[in-house]
Design a protein around this motif. Structure first.
Motif, PDB file in Angstrom:
ATOM      1  N   GLY A  60       0.800  -1.213   0.000  1.00  0.00           N
ATOM      2  CA  GLY A  60       0.000   0.000   0.000  1.00  0.00           C
ATOM      3  C   GLY A  60       0.833   1.262   0.000  1.00  0.00           C
ATOM      4  O   GLY A  60       0.289   2.374  -0.084  1.00  0.00           O
ATOM      5  N   LYS A  61       2.135   1.101   0.088  1.00  0.00           N
ATOM      6  CA  LYS A  61       3.046   2.254   0.077  1.00  0.00           C
ATOM      7  C   LYS A  61       3.904   2.170  -1.182  1.00  0.00           C
ATOM      8  O   LYS A  61       3.499   2.642  -2.232  1.00  0.00           O
ATOM      9  CB  LYS A  61       3.877   2.270   1.353  1.00  0.00           C
ATOM     10  N   ASN A  62       5.060   1.561  -1.071  1.00  0.00           N
ATOM     11  CA  ASN A  62       5.891   1.409  -2.266  1.00  0.00           C
ATOM     12  C   ASN A  62       5.863  -0.010  -2.832  1.00  0.00           C
ATOM     13  O   ASN A  62       6.718  -0.407  -3.603  1.00  0.00           O
ATOM     14  CB  ASN A  62       7.336   1.840  -1.994  1.00  0.00           C
ATOM     15  N   LEU A  63       4.835  -0.774  -2.433  1.00  0.00           N
ATOM     16  CA  LEU A  63       4.613  -2.116  -2.975  1.00  0.00           C
ATOM     17  C   LEU A  63       3.126  -2.343  -3.181  1.00  0.00           C
ATOM     18  O   LEU A  63       2.338  -2.274  -2.227  1.00  0.00           O
ATOM     19  CB  LEU A  63       5.165  -3.186  -2.018  1.00  0.00           C
ATOM     20  N   VAL A  64       2.722  -2.580  -4.412  1.00  0.00           N
ATOM     21  CA  VAL A  64       1.322  -2.855  -4.728  1.00  0.00           C
ATOM     22  C   VAL A  64       1.255  -4.061  -5.652  1.00  0.00           C
ATOM     23  O   VAL A  64       2.197  -4.349  -6.392  1.00  0.00           O
ATOM     24  CB  VAL A  64       0.621  -1.648  -5.389  1.00  0.00           C
ATOM     25  N   ALA A  65       0.117  -4.754  -5.603  1.00  0.00           N
ATOM     26  CA  ALA A  65      -0.106  -5.900  -6.481  1.00  0.00           C
ATOM     27  C   ALA A  65      -1.288  -5.614  -7.397  1.00  0.00           C
ATOM     28  O   ALA A  65      -2.263  -4.974  -6.993  1.00  0.00           O
ATOM     29  CB  ALA A  65      -0.375  -7.159  -5.652  1.00  0.00           C
ATOM     30  N   LYS A  66      -1.199  -6.085  -8.645  1.00  0.00           N
ATOM     31  CA  LYS A  66      -2.247  -5.881  -9.639  1.00  0.00           C
ATOM     32  C   LYS A  66      -2.383  -7.140 -10.487  1.00  0.00           C
ATOM     33  O   LYS A  66      -1.511  -8.001 -10.465  1.00  0.00           O
ATOM     34  CB  LYS A  66      -1.912  -4.682 -10.542  1.00  0.00           C
ATOM     35  N   SER A  67      -3.471  -7.208 -11.252  1.00  0.00           N
ATOM     36  CA  SER A  67      -3.669  -8.349 -12.144  1.00  0.00           C
ATOM     37  C   SER A  67      -3.450  -7.988 -13.607  1.00  0.00           C
ATOM     38  O   SER A  67      -3.547  -8.852 -14.478  1.00  0.00           O
ATOM     39  CB  SER A  67      -5.092  -8.911 -11.970  1.00  0.00           C
ATOM     40  N   ASP A  68      -3.169  -6.720 -13.877  1.00  0.00           N
ATOM     41  CA  ASP A  68      -2.950  -6.303 -15.263  1.00  0.00           C
ATOM     42  C   ASP A  68      -1.544  -5.738 -15.449  1.00  0.00           C
ATOM     43  O   ASP A  68      -0.835  -5.450 -14.484  1.00  0.00           O
ATOM     44  CB  ASP A  68      -3.989  -5.265 -15.681  1.00  0.00           C
ATOM     45  N   TYR A  69      -1.174  -5.572 -16.715  1.00  0.00           N
ATOM     46  CA  TYR A  69       0.167  -5.119 -17.079  1.00  0.00           C
ATOM     47  C   TYR A  69       0.226  -3.617 -17.379  1.00  0.00           C
ATOM     48  O   TYR A  69       1.225  -3.123 -17.890  1.00  0.00           O
ATOM     49  CB  TYR A  69       0.645  -5.879 -18.322  1.00  0.00           C
ATOM     50  N   ASN A  70      -0.808  -2.873 -17.049  1.00  0.00           N
ATOM     51  CA  ASN A  70      -0.947  -1.499 -17.524  1.00  0.00           C
ATOM     52  C   ASN A  70       0.179  -0.554 -17.116  1.00  0.00           C
ATOM     53  O   ASN A  70       0.472   0.400 -17.828  1.00  0.00           O
ATOM     54  CB  ASN A  70      -2.279  -0.907 -17.043  1.00  0.00           C
ATOM     55  N   ASP A  71       0.818  -0.783 -15.965  1.00  0.00           N
ATOM     56  CA  ASP A  71       1.823   0.155 -15.469  1.00  0.00           C
ATOM     57  C   ASP A  71       3.239  -0.129 -15.977  1.00  0.00           C
ATOM     58  O   ASP A  71       4.170   0.618 -15.675  1.00  0.00           O
ATOM     59  CB  ASP A  71       1.846   0.147 -13.932  1.00  0.00           C
ATOM     60  N   ILE A  97       6.928 -18.025 -19.580  1.00  0.00           N
ATOM     61  CA  ILE A  97       7.957 -17.025 -19.859  1.00  0.00           C
ATOM     62  C   ILE A  97       7.613 -16.268 -21.142  1.00  0.00           C
ATOM     63  O   ILE A  97       7.636 -15.034 -21.193  1.00  0.00           O
ATOM     64  CB  ILE A  97       9.339 -17.698 -20.017  1.00  0.00           C
ATOM     65  N   LYS A  98       7.288 -17.012 -22.194  1.00  0.00           N
ATOM     66  CA  LYS A  98       6.987 -16.403 -23.484  1.00  0.00           C
ATOM     67  C   LYS A  98       5.733 -15.536 -23.410  1.00  0.00           C
ATOM     68  O   LYS A  98       5.695 -14.436 -23.982  1.00  0.00           O
ATOM     69  CB  LYS A  98       6.804 -17.497 -24.546  1.00  0.00           C
ATOM     70  N   SER A  99       4.729 -16.003 -22.690  1.00  0.00           N
ATOM     71  CA  SER A  99       3.497 -15.235 -22.533  1.00  0.00           C
ATOM     72  C   SER A  99       3.747 -13.923 -21.807  1.00  0.00           C
ATOM     73  O   SER A  99       3.264 -12.863 -22.220  1.00  0.00           O
ATOM     74  CB  SER A  99       2.462 -16.071 -21.770  1.00  0.00           C
ATOM     75  N   ALA A 100       4.532 -13.992 -20.710  1.00  0.00           N
ATOM     76  CA  ALA A 100       4.848 -12.777 -19.955  1.00  0.00           C
ATOM     77  C   ALA A 100       5.627 -11.794 -20.810  1.00  0.00           C
ATOM     78  O   ALA A 100       5.362 -10.584 -20.793  1.00  0.00           O
ATOM     79  CB  ALA A 100       5.634 -13.129 -18.701  1.00  0.00           C
ATOM     80  N   ALA A 101       6.585 -12.306 -21.588  1.00  0.00           N
ATOM     81  CA  ALA A 101       7.393 -11.441 -22.446  1.00  0.00           C
ATOM     82  C   ALA A 101       6.542 -10.729 -23.480  1.00  0.00           C
ATOM     83  O   ALA A 101       6.718  -9.527 -23.743  1.00  0.00           O
ATOM     84  CB  ALA A 101       8.491 -12.264 -23.122  1.00  0.00           C
ATOM     85  N   GLY A 102       5.602 -11.451 -24.068  1.00  0.00           N
ATOM     86  CA  GLY A 102       4.713 -10.840 -25.051  1.00  0.00           C
ATOM     87  C   GLY A 102       3.854  -9.747 -24.453  1.00  0.00           C
ATOM     88  O   GLY A 102       3.662  -8.678 -25.056  1.00  0.00           O
ATOM     89  N   SER A 103       3.337  -9.990 -23.253  1.00  0.00           N
ATOM     90  CA  SER A 103       2.515  -8.983 -22.572  1.00  0.00           C
ATOM     91  C   SER A 103       3.332  -7.740 -22.236  1.00  0.00           C
ATOM     92  O   SER A 103       2.849  -6.610 -22.355  1.00  0.00           O
ATOM     93  CB  SER A 103       1.917  -9.573 -21.292  1.00  0.00           C
ATOM     94  N   ILE A 104       4.571  -7.951 -21.819  1.00  0.00           N
ATOM     95  CA  ILE A 104       5.460  -6.819 -21.518  1.00  0.00           C
ATOM     96  C   ILE A 104       5.709  -6.002 -22.783  1.00  0.00           C
ATOM     97  O   ILE A 104       5.629  -4.763 -22.777  1.00  0.00           O
ATOM     98  CB  ILE A 104       6.793  -7.325 -20.937  1.00  0.00           C
ATOM     99  N   GLY A 105       5.993  -6.683 -23.881  1.00  0.00           N
ATOM    100  CA  GLY A 105       6.257  -5.988 -25.137  1.00  0.00           C
ATOM    101  C   GLY A 105       5.085  -5.144 -25.593  1.00  0.00           C
ATOM    102  O   GLY A 105       5.266  -4.018 -26.081  1.00  0.00           O
ATOM    103  N   GLY A 106       3.870  -5.672 -25.413  1.00  0.00           N
ATOM    104  CA  GLY A 106       2.682  -4.920 -25.800  1.00  0.00           C
ATOM    105  C   GLY A 106       2.526  -3.630 -25.024  1.00  0.00           C
ATOM    106  O   GLY A 106       2.056  -2.613 -25.561  1.00  0.00           O
ATOM    107  N   GLU A 107       2.937  -3.648 -23.755  1.00  0.00           N
ATOM    108  CA  GLU A 107       2.842  -2.443 -22.925  1.00  0.00           C
ATOM    109  C   GLU A 107       3.975  -1.464 -23.215  1.00  0.00           C
ATOM    110  O   GLU A 107       3.773  -0.241 -23.202  1.00  0.00           O
ATOM    111  CB  GLU A 107       2.842  -2.830 -21.444  1.00  0.00           C
TER     112      GLU A 107
END
Length: 424
Positions: A60-71, A97-107
């Motif tokens: 809630g301060k300098n650590l937060v969790a989310k379900s999307d890659y928007n940030d 690994i490949k799925s995460a990499a693709g999502s990162i690239g899209g953002e």
């Protein structure tokens, strides 16, 4: 720094909490919404010593969790900490690994001109970061390599001591595609007193596999020596005590016993064997390491049956279900094949573990789970000690509750004189 960690498991969540402790702003991306809510509430979804305190301090301060890659497009570095479970042939499953990499690239594509580093902390075969992660990212960014760098930053965390290991590392390995990417990754650790080793991407990947394979080899080697010593009437712990005094060897991972388990050693050695075979090598030693580990725990059942006779219908207490103490993780626990063998021989299993009973119940729902070691031992015809929980070292009168005091140790933890060790 602004860091995004993909994956809220053991490695991801511990790394995220520790990066926050070092003064970084950290976002954890986790697809499990229940885990997200727990992390944001400062409640760890896994047990790891020291983790709860860090989450309460930073969530809630300098650590937060989310379900999307928007940030991700606003962060300086993304750290991939997703699982690489073994496939049927023993090789690493790199689909996450490949799925995460693709999502990162899209953002990343959404914020052109902002330099972003993609770091892999998951354990992956040499060549993965360059040939799979980088390609998946660049496919989404349109091939623009000026705004993105790639890093392999392996973890060397022991479950149960992961927070301590992160904050007091032997070394931090940073393999990078170029110097700029490595510099960004190194900045994550600038408030940590640590030796930094800079390498190429594939070398960093291989360092992780080799480290785990070597430690696993030390364990299987010690167990094989222990089996020989037992037949010769020699205390293997005295032997390994002397061997470990050699500074070239060190005493670490020389404790003979029931073998290794957990999320790393078995999986990583299998993956290295698979990789070697695919390139035409014959990893004879690594295969032997796995063979010794598979057969070792079953020796406990054989010793037990020699002392008690047929196990059919007999109550056998199994103390310890987690693969090691200070964790609730049962992945590749040596208790799993032991319980399977006990059931096959008709034994009535009564199990106890301070943390891991609920996890083992998912595999063996029909056996009896006790709330205390004493309950598990009451009227038992035999006992197998599988995990080195400190509380087991304090057991004494509890063994008097057994119908027949036959006690076999898979870890040298008990402070009694009438137990028999698996290989001592």
């Amino acid at each position: 720094m602004k860091i995004t960690v993909i994956g809220g498991g053991y490695v991801g969540l511990v790394s995220a909490a520790c990066f926050a402790e070092l003064g970084n702003h950290v976002t954890v991306i986790e697809i499990d919404s229940k885990k997200v809510d727990m992390i944001n509430a400062g409640v760890p979804p896994i047990y790891e010593k020291g983790l709860e305190e860090l989450l309460k301090k930073h969530s809630g301060k300098n650590l937060v969790a989310k379900s999307d890659y928007n940030d991700i497009s606003l962060s300086d570095i993304s750290v991939i900490c997703v699982g690489t479970p073994p496939l049927k042939d023993g090789s690493a499953n790199l689909s996450y690994i490949k799925s995460a990499a693709g999502s990162i690239g899209g953002e990343i594509k959404k914020n052109p001109g902002h330099y972003h580093v993609v770091a892999v902390k998951s354990t992956v075969p040499p060549g993965t970061t360059e040939n799979i992660v980088a390609k998946a990212v660049l496919e989404k960014t349109g091939g623009n390599q000026e705004d993105v760098g790639f890093v392999m930053n392996p973890e060397f965390l022991r479950e149960g001591l992961a927070v301590e290991d992160f904050m007091n590392p032997d070394r931090v390995v940073i393999g990078s595609s170029d110097e700029k990417a490595g510099d960004v990754a190194e900045k994550m650790y600038e408030n940590l007193c640590a030796r930094i080793l800079r390498t190429g991407l594939s070398a960093a990947e291989m360092i992780k596999y080799t480290s785990n394979a070597f430690l696993a080899t030390k364990i299987s080697f010690s167990n094989e020596i222990g089996n020989i010593c037992k037949k010769l009437g020699i205390d293997v712990y005295e032997v390994m005590g002397g061997v470990g005094m050699d500074k070239r060897i060190s005493p670490m991972f020389l404790n003979a016993g029931a073998g290794f388990g957990g999320s790393c050693f078995p999986k990583d050695v299998m993956a290295l064997v698979s990789l070697a075979e695919k390139i035409g090598e014959k990893p004879v030693l690594l295969k032997s390491v796995l063979d010794v580990n598979e057969t070792q725990p079953l020796k406990m059942v054989e010793i037990l049956e020699k002392q008690t006779g047929s196990l059919k219908g007999k109550k056998i207490a199994v103390l310890g279900l987690a693969f090691k103490d200070n964790t609730d993780d049962i992945r590749e626990s040596r208790s799993i094949p032991v319980i399977k063998e006990l059931i096959l021989r008709g034994a009535l299993v009564s199990a106890y573990d301070p943390l891991a009973s609920s996890e083992m119940r998912k595999i063996y729902p029909a056996i009896n789970y006790s709330n205390t070691a004493g309950d598990a031992l009451t009227d038992a015809d035999g006992c197998l000690v599988m995990t080195e929980w400190p509380e087991f070292s304090r057991l004494s009168s509890e063994f008097d509750l057994m119908k027949d005091r036959v006690i076999i140790e898979g870890r040298r933890i008990l402070d009694i004189t009438d137990s028999e060790g698996i290989c001592w």
